[in-house]
Scaffold this motif. Sequence first.
Motif, PDB file in Angstrom:
ATOM      1  N   GLU B  74       0.844  -1.197   0.000  1.00 10.33           N
ATOM      2  CA  GLU B  74       0.000   0.000   0.000  1.00 10.33           C
ATOM      3  C   GLU B  74       0.883   1.252   0.000  1.00 10.33           C
ATOM      4  O   GLU B  74       0.556   2.241  -0.665  1.00 10.33           O
ATOM      5  N   GLU B  77       1.695   2.250  -3.442  1.00 11.69           N
ATOM      6  CA  GLU B  77       0.588   2.900  -4.142  1.00 11.69           C
ATOM      7  C   GLU B  77       0.442   4.358  -3.715  1.00 11.69           C
ATOM      8  O   GLU B  77       0.239   5.238  -4.534  1.00 11.69           O
ATOM      9  N   ARG B  78       0.506   4.606  -2.404  1.00  9.20           N
ATOM     10  CA  ARG B  78       0.320   5.970  -1.898  1.00  9.20           C
ATOM     11  C   ARG B  78       1.437   6.890  -2.404  1.00  9.20           C
ATOM     12  O   ARG B  78       1.214   8.075  -2.649  1.00  9.20           O
ATOM     13  N   GLU B  81       0.769   7.516  -6.317  1.00 10.26           N
ATOM     14  CA  GLU B  81      -0.482   8.267  -6.412  1.00 10.26           C
ATOM     15  C   GLU B  81      -0.296   9.706  -5.914  1.00 10.26           C
ATOM     16  O   GLU B  81      -0.839  10.651  -6.490  1.00 10.26           O
ATOM     17  N   GLY B 235      -5.192  10.877  -3.956  1.00  5.90           N
ATOM     18  CA  GLY B 235      -5.739   9.761  -3.199  1.00  5.90           C
ATOM     19  C   GLY B 235      -7.195   9.999  -2.892  1.00  5.90           C
ATOM     20  O   GLY B 235      -7.688  11.123  -3.031  1.00  5.90           O
ATOM     21  N   MET B 238      -6.902   8.408   1.957  1.00  6.78           N
ATOM     22  CA  MET B 238      -5.678   8.147   2.699  1.00  6.78           C
ATOM     23  C   MET B 238      -4.461   8.595   1.890  1.00  6.78           C
ATOM     24  O   MET B 238      -3.397   7.984   1.994  1.00  6.78           O
ATOM     25  N   GLY B 239      -4.603   9.641   1.091  1.00  8.49           N
ATOM     26  CA  GLY B 239      -3.477  10.136   0.296  1.00  8.49           C
ATOM     27  C   GLY B 239      -2.415  10.792   1.170  1.00  8.49           C
ATOM     28  O   GLY B 239      -2.639  11.074   2.352  1.00  8.49           O
TER      29      GLY B 239
END
Lengths: 373, 373
Positions: B74, B77-78, B81, B235, B238-239
């Motif tokens: 995760e 991804e963050r 992103e 995001g 949760m960005g």
Amino acid sequence: MTAPSAPLVFLPGPTALHPRVALETRAALADGFLSESHRSPRFRACLVAMEEALRSLLEIPQDHRILIVGSATEAMERIIEGTVTRRSAHLLNGAFARRLRDVAVNLGREVVEATVPDGQGFPGSPDRFRDPGVDRLLDGAELLAMTQNETSTGVRIPPDLIHALADRAREHGALSVVDLVTGWPSEAVDPARMDCGFFSVQKGFGLPAGLGILVVSPAFVERARERQARGQVTGGYMGIPALAQVADRHETRATPNMLAIRLLAAVAEDYARQGREALDGAVRRRAAVFWNAVVDLPGLTPLVEAGPSRSRTILVVEVAGGSGPLRDRLARRGLLVGDGYGPGKGRHLRVANFPVQTDPMLERLLEGLRNEV
Amino acid sequence: MTAPSAPLVFLPGPTALHPRVALETRAALADGFLSESHRSPRFRACLVAMEEALRSLLEIPQDHRILIVGSATEAMERIIEGTVTRRSAHLLNGAFARRLRDVAVNLGREVVEATVPDGQGFPGSPDRFRDPGVDRLLDGAELLAMTQNETSTGVRIPPDLIHALADRAREHGALSVVDLVTGWPSEAVDPARMDCGFFSVQKGFGLPAGLGILVVSPAFVERARERQARGQVTGGYMGIPALAQVADRHETRATPNMLAIRLLAAVAEDYARQGREALDGAVRRRAAVFWNAVVDLPGLTPLVEAGPSRSRTILVVEVAGGSGPLRDRLARRGLLVGDGYGPGKGRHLRVANFPVQTDPMLERLLEGLRNEV
């Protein structure tokens, strides 16, 4: 299992732990489970056991998949990211319904919404949702988002209305997505009647926080796959198509919260043995006892009027003059109840009435309320 | 704490549990922590304790933030992103470096890459990365992604090279991002010298799986905030900008894996008392003992040649004729070692040599290897 001095927990989540949690956690610490690979036969068997217990408990059809994420909030992100290209429609009845709407906005989607004031339900019967307002809302929407049991306000949408709204969405080509964070496992919302239901485990299931679950229809996965095939972004690594693919192999995409999956298997098995109707029956009975007692107590008013829009699992009470001092007095008696959420902070008590709370706990709470209001 | 019959775990993650895990988990089950709100004073104090222990252990500057996600995957991804609009650059030395590259591709970003064959390190010294190849790689890239210790192959990039590459990225206006999943806590990679280091807790920290941590610089957060201000998606909920904002208040964005945060506080405190140099010293000493023994054993060859590119914490051995039977024989002796990853599956042994593994464990493993090869 509770020591005499341990407080009784009615917090809306994280809430009281199911008795299996302590036993199963000690077993997992002792038997090496937490040092195994998430690809090991033992972990995969545990994942299968968790899926089967949830299928039995929630009556999940075999063609619906069970996807694993870190929280209900992450579920909201994966849903929008995976299935909406342009526009989603939202029924807004509280803070968590607004959160899912905000996720769509943050991800650059258009949103259309129908709003009721906090503490009020969507009026009327399934038929009412045949009115032209719903058609306008759904026109051009790829998804209809509903919050079956609003954890912030204790407002409920009855299962038959959820099912009717999901049907209506389908007629418009929209997926139906339902926040069941504090609805399941007791509420009779049928996964076969909708495209996606999601929850986190620290509420209705009485587990430690750190796991979110999505129950999704074939149409939901297909939509995400079609978007991906058209070159649209469905996620970086843990998007819906990828999560569906690993679910078919009883695997997870990344190393998950393995302990939480084992605990969910144990608690869901226990609840499946009791059956969802029995869980809901006990929850309803306790809610009735609670409200019967509260009407006789000065300064306490239910936030949501009696009837199908009043939650059975999140009991929200407005406290004249503010809820803080009463919460503190209850806490000194070893009774932990929740504060209001967002706009209700400092004004409401939120009392969890999940399957994990019990009749004797409720009696103690009512005794405390009678003495402290 | 280990029963005589319990196997010794050298799996590369989830790996052996730190002794504090069982004690602290039992305490959390007994003292009501897991039924408290993640906004409660006790949980916030635990979050502060976790942050302070990590700051002390990893020498994290006060202006760097500690962000909480569900897994290292995760985190990948963050990162993309939140901070990459158009293009990221990747040094590829194994499967997890490729995973971060794939995340960028899946999110619709352009990628440029420099690749070494699996099992080989990036050649040369920090100076080598002044060559025109690096300039071409970084030209127009918003981020340089590096994997300090490749969990799939046991290939290492030495900290001084990581620091030099991060400097080089900064000269080009690119953020430096370092996968430290199996590097920290023992490797002396300095968070002050880079923009983002990330890890999951089930490897070098010896915890149950289900938590990922990012350590990020002010420039990293500023980049995400600038993108957000320009209307770019960072995001759903949760960005990076949102995670940074809650980190400043010692809060989390959603209900996190509270148990894992408490466990990380306990283990990081323990490791901070020992100090990172002592952890690395023990790890290096054990790695030397391991390789000295392995060179005398028939059919076993180190995958990575001796020198700074060979990992100290993930010891990868090529087994002539395949690794499966040897792994099985070791398992029957109560010695669990990892299989190869991806292309190395069935061909390699991967042996974890984290701070949580011990000298007596290693002696038992070497005795087992001597008897079973």
